[in-house]
Write an enzyme that holds these catalytic residues in place. Structure first.
Site, PDB file in Angstrom:
ATOM      1  N   SER A  86       0.834  -1.204   0.000  1.00  0.00           N
ATOM      2  CA  SER A  86       0.000   0.000   0.000  1.00  0.00           C
ATOM      3  C   SER A  86       0.869   1.254   0.000  1.00  0.00           C
ATOM      4  O   SER A  86       1.650   1.448  -0.924  1.00  0.00           O
ATOM      5  CB  SER A  86      -0.966  -0.042   1.189  1.00  0.00           C
ATOM      6  N   HIS A 190      -8.285   1.401  -0.688  1.00  0.00           N
ATOM      7  CA  HIS A 190      -8.240   0.477  -1.823  1.00  0.00           C
ATOM      8  C   HIS A 190      -9.622  -0.037  -2.208  1.00  0.00           C
ATOM      9  O   HIS A 190      -9.784  -1.190  -2.614  1.00  0.00           O
ATOM     10  CB  HIS A 190      -7.272  -0.678  -1.538  1.00  0.00           C
TER      11      HIS A 190
END
Length: 312
Positions: A86, A190
């Site tokens: 991430s 996300h």
């Protein structure tokens, strides 16, 4: 083959940066980065409480700063591959020479602010699911309206969605899942909930002048290596609203022949996954400067092995 990896949001803990600032030149570097992004990284990394560093706009630059700082403390090393989970992908972009340190911090500051704004629209969150069959779990999450935002491998998937959807998950776990663990993050990262942040980040990315990676850069999008700086940045923008496929990154580590994995500060999460998914790969997590000697020894062992292989 050595891979250097950087953790994502949720790895931060109160005071975790404190011992690193005692290293020569570290406090000055962090002060310069703080000035560049308008955020007192030293304060948040040493004095702020858990709630303060849970703030997305704070956590993300803090993690990237810690990752770059701890990697620099290892000395002059050149990994064979890099990857980040991430927000850790921005740290990895700095490792690979795609972005210089200041540009990486400026980008992640804008990313954190944009994602914090997006998260404020609807109350959302994320929970880790431990155990179970991935296909069964993903189908169950989709039935509940949740997104499998992080497919981490080693029996772990992170679900993201509204607080109501996550509450329904607690009451109705997928078959085979042992535990559902709420994560200390401030939004459903996300997922579609982050779509407003993508446009802001894309605008910020237009000002960057990325270089091509100097080592193999393994992308969260699909686990593939990316060869141009422009493509790295494009993927950094898109991954904000799309799932992290760390499972595929680890599959690529296998294909590349990775034999050692070092996770930068605040390490632990990715080494834990690697121990389960990459048997035979030596792992080390940088948590404090006390871990540096062991990391250097592992890197030296890797370098010696690589040299022996080339000589043979």
């Amino acid at each position: 083959m050595l891979v250097l990896v950087a953790p994502g949001q949720g790895a931060q803990t109160p005071g975790f940066l404190t011992p690193w600032l005692d290293l020569p030149g570290a406090a000055d570097r962090v002060a310069a980065w703080s000035d560049a992004i308008g955020l007192d990284l030293a304060h948040y990394g040493t004095q702020a409480d858990a709630d303060a560093i849970r703030d997305t706009a704070v956590a993300q630059p803090l993690l990237v700063a810690a990752g770059i700082l701890s990697a620099a403390a290892l000395g002059d090393i050149t990994p064979d591959a890099v990857a980040g989970h991430s927000v850790g992908e921005i740290t990895a972009a700095a490792f690979a020479g795609v972005l210089d340190d200041t540009a990486a911090l400026q980008l992640v500051r804008k990313r954190g602010l944009a994602m914090a704004d997006a998260a404020a629209v609807t109350k959302t969150g994320m929970s880790a699911l431990l155990g179970g069959d991935p296909e069964v779990t993903v189908a169950h999450l989709e039935k509940l309206g949740l997104t499998p935002a992080n497919v981490n491998g080693a029996g772990q998937i992170v679900a993201a969605g509204t607080l109501e959807e996550l509450a329904a998950l607690e009451a109705d776990k997928p078959e085979g899942v042992r535990r559902v663990v709420p994560l200390t993050v401030a939004g459903a990262f996300h997922t579609r909930h982050m779509a407003p942040a993508v446009a802001k980040l894309d605008e910020a990315a237009q000002a960057l002048m990325p270089a091509d990676p100097t080592v193999a850069y393994v992308s969260n999008k699909d686990g593939r290596t990316v060869s141009t700086g422009a493509e790295v940045v494009s993927r950094l923008v898109g991954q904000v609203a799309n799932p992290v496929r760390w499972d595929l990154c680890m599959e690529t580590f296998k294909e590349l022949g990775v034999t050692a994995l070092v996770e930068v500060c605040p390490g632990g999460t990715l080494t834990g996954l690697a121990k389960r998914a990459l048997p035979g790969v030596k792992t080390l997590a940088l948590k404090t400067p006390d871990d540096l000697d062991a990391a250097r020894a592992l890197i030296a062992e890797h370098s010696s092995a690589a040299a022996d292989t080339q000589t043979a």
